[in-house]
Enzyme design. Sequence first.
Site, PDB file in Angstrom:
ATOM      1  N   ARG A 110       6.551   0.034   9.817  1.00  0.00           N
ATOM      2  CA  ARG A 110       5.738  -0.568   8.759  1.00  0.00           C
ATOM      3  C   ARG A 110       6.368  -0.353   7.393  1.00  0.00           C
ATOM      4  O   ARG A 110       6.190  -1.159   6.480  1.00  0.00           O
ATOM      5  CB  ARG A 110       4.326   0.024   8.784  1.00  0.00           C
ATOM      6  CG  ARG A 110       3.583  -0.250  10.078  1.00  0.00           C
ATOM      7  CD  ARG A 110       2.216   0.394  10.106  1.00  0.00           C
ATOM      8  NE  ARG A 110       1.714   0.462  11.479  1.00  0.00           N
ATOM      9  CZ  ARG A 110       0.461   0.746  11.800  1.00  0.00           C
ATOM     10  NH1 ARG A 110      -0.417   1.004  10.853  1.00  0.00           N
ATOM     11  NH2 ARG A 110       0.090   0.784  13.055  1.00  0.00           N
ATOM     12  N   ASP A 165      -0.666  -4.207  13.958  1.00  0.00           N
ATOM     13  CA  ASP A 165      -1.274  -3.832  15.231  1.00  0.00           C
ATOM     14  C   ASP A 165      -2.315  -4.892  15.584  1.00  0.00           C
ATOM     15  O   ASP A 165      -2.706  -5.687  14.725  1.00  0.00           O
ATOM     16  CB  ASP A 165      -1.928  -2.461  15.148  1.00  0.00           C
ATOM     17  CG  ASP A 165      -2.990  -2.398  14.061  1.00  0.00           C
ATOM     18  OD1 ASP A 165      -4.180  -2.523  14.384  1.00  0.00           O
ATOM     19  OD2 ASP A 165      -2.635  -2.248  12.874  1.00  0.00           O
ATOM     20  N   ARG A 193       1.711  11.177  -8.621  1.00  0.00           N
ATOM     21  CA  ARG A 193       1.214  11.359  -7.254  1.00  0.00           C
ATOM     22  C   ARG A 193       2.130  10.716  -6.218  1.00  0.00           C
ATOM     23  O   ARG A 193       1.693  10.319  -5.128  1.00  0.00           O
ATOM     24  CB  ARG A 193      -0.211  10.824  -7.106  1.00  0.00           C
ATOM     25  CG  ARG A 193      -1.209  11.452  -8.081  1.00  0.00           C
ATOM     26  CD  ARG A 193      -2.627  11.042  -7.762  1.00  0.00           C
ATOM     27  NE  ARG A 193      -3.563  11.616  -8.725  1.00  0.00           N
ATOM     28  CZ  ARG A 193      -4.858  11.781  -8.510  1.00  0.00           C
ATOM     29  NH1 ARG A 193      -5.388  11.378  -7.370  1.00  0.00           N
ATOM     30  NH2 ARG A 193      -5.643  12.297  -9.430  1.00  0.00           N
ATOM     31  N   ARG A 242       7.307   1.891   0.915  1.00  0.00           N
ATOM     32  CA  ARG A 242       7.681   0.483   1.078  1.00  0.00           C
ATOM     33  C   ARG A 242       8.104  -0.104  -0.271  1.00  0.00           C
ATOM     34  O   ARG A 242       9.006  -0.931  -0.348  1.00  0.00           O
ATOM     35  CB  ARG A 242       6.538  -0.330   1.674  1.00  0.00           C
ATOM     36  CG  ARG A 242       6.972  -1.722   2.151  1.00  0.00           C
ATOM     37  CD  ARG A 242       5.805  -2.529   2.690  1.00  0.00           C
ATOM     38  NE  ARG A 242       5.156  -1.822   3.768  1.00  0.00           N
ATOM     39  CZ  ARG A 242       3.853  -1.888   4.019  1.00  0.00           C
ATOM     40  NH1 ARG A 242       3.058  -2.621   3.270  1.00  0.00           N
ATOM     41  NH2 ARG A 242       3.337  -1.226   5.030  1.00  0.00           N
ATOM     42  N   GLY A 274       0.813  -1.204   0.000  1.00  0.00           N
ATOM     43  CA  GLY A 274       0.000   0.000   0.000  1.00  0.00           C
ATOM     44  C   GLY A 274       0.847   1.254   0.000  1.00  0.00           C
ATOM     45  O   GLY A 274       0.559   2.233  -0.696  1.00  0.00           O
ATOM     46  N   SER A 328      -0.183  -4.609   5.356  1.00  0.00           N
ATOM     47  CA  SER A 328      -0.332  -4.766   6.797  1.00  0.00           C
ATOM     48  C   SER A 328      -1.788  -5.071   7.126  1.00  0.00           C
ATOM     49  O   SER A 328      -2.687  -4.812   6.329  1.00  0.00           O
ATOM     50  CB  SER A 328       0.118  -3.493   7.527  1.00  0.00           C
ATOM     51  OG  SER A 328      -0.654  -2.382   7.105  1.00  0.00           O
ATOM     52  N   ARG A 361      -0.146  -8.865  -3.208  1.00  0.00           N
ATOM     53  CA  ARG A 361      -0.232  -7.777  -2.237  1.00  0.00           C
ATOM     54  C   ARG A 361       0.654  -8.100  -1.053  1.00  0.00           C
ATOM     55  O   ARG A 361       0.648  -9.218  -0.522  1.00  0.00           O
ATOM     56  CB  ARG A 361      -1.677  -7.593  -1.780  1.00  0.00           C
ATOM     57  CG  ARG A 361      -1.819  -6.676  -0.569  1.00  0.00           C
ATOM     58  CD  ARG A 361      -3.220  -6.138  -0.382  1.00  0.00           C
ATOM     59  NE  ARG A 361      -3.531  -5.818   0.999  1.00  0.00           N
ATOM     60  CZ  ARG A 361      -2.997  -4.830   1.718  1.00  0.00           C
ATOM     61  NH1 ARG A 361      -2.069  -4.050   1.179  1.00  0.00           N
ATOM     62  NH2 ARG A 361      -3.342  -4.635   2.973  1.00  0.00           N
TER      63      ARG A 361
END
Length: 235
Positions: A217, A204, A43, A24, A20, A90, A87
């Site tokens: 993350r 989490d 973007r 990362r 996402g 998290s 994918r």
Amino acid sequence: MTPHINAKSGAFAETILLPGDPLRAKYIAEKYLNNAELVCDVRNMYGYTGDYQGKPISVMGHGMGIPSASIYFHELISEYGAKNLIRIGSCGGVAEDIHVRDIVVATGAGTASNTNRARFAGYDYAAVPDFDLLKACWNQVINNDPQVRFGPVFTNDLFYGCDENLVPALLKMKILGVEMETAALFAIAAEQDVRALSILTVSDHIITGEETTAQERETTFDKMMLLALNTAVSL
């Protein structure tokens, strides 16, 4: 090029890892891919292509939530020829025996979103991963790390303000974690006849309150990243 991806035709490999967080994606490209090249930055949603163990691999951010992610999933498949989408995201842990930093491989994804119903004539679609990708991942885990969990997840549209009845229902149905994109990925992949898999790190825990930082993350979920990369090259 598309309104959201400014890569040239052929810039992406057929296998794409999809975090996402675009940072990362940058981290993975710089740490794990050989000859990594930035191919997209619209973007600041970064996309890279390089190779891992001699196989072409791309990595591309997709943002948060089904609306954002669906745009990138669709365009990577329809305009750039993606065949294997993995994918690497998290999730919030739900099950009592799940802990922060555990890895969950989604064997299916329920959802609160209506987007899959829109694709499936108003009915509930059984959103599941591609079996070949799932088997390839399972083989990596059996050989190297039997502690990785395989099981169902829940894709929610809301990050805040969830129904108070949701968590008890998730626990009752043995859901391992909650996230925001997997159900859409599986449905779009099925619709477009490509492969999809979702590998998640527990960032989490919804019940205990245990959590990782945003920096952690972005740069410390290497175990998940390596599992995805090794799964990809084992196909």
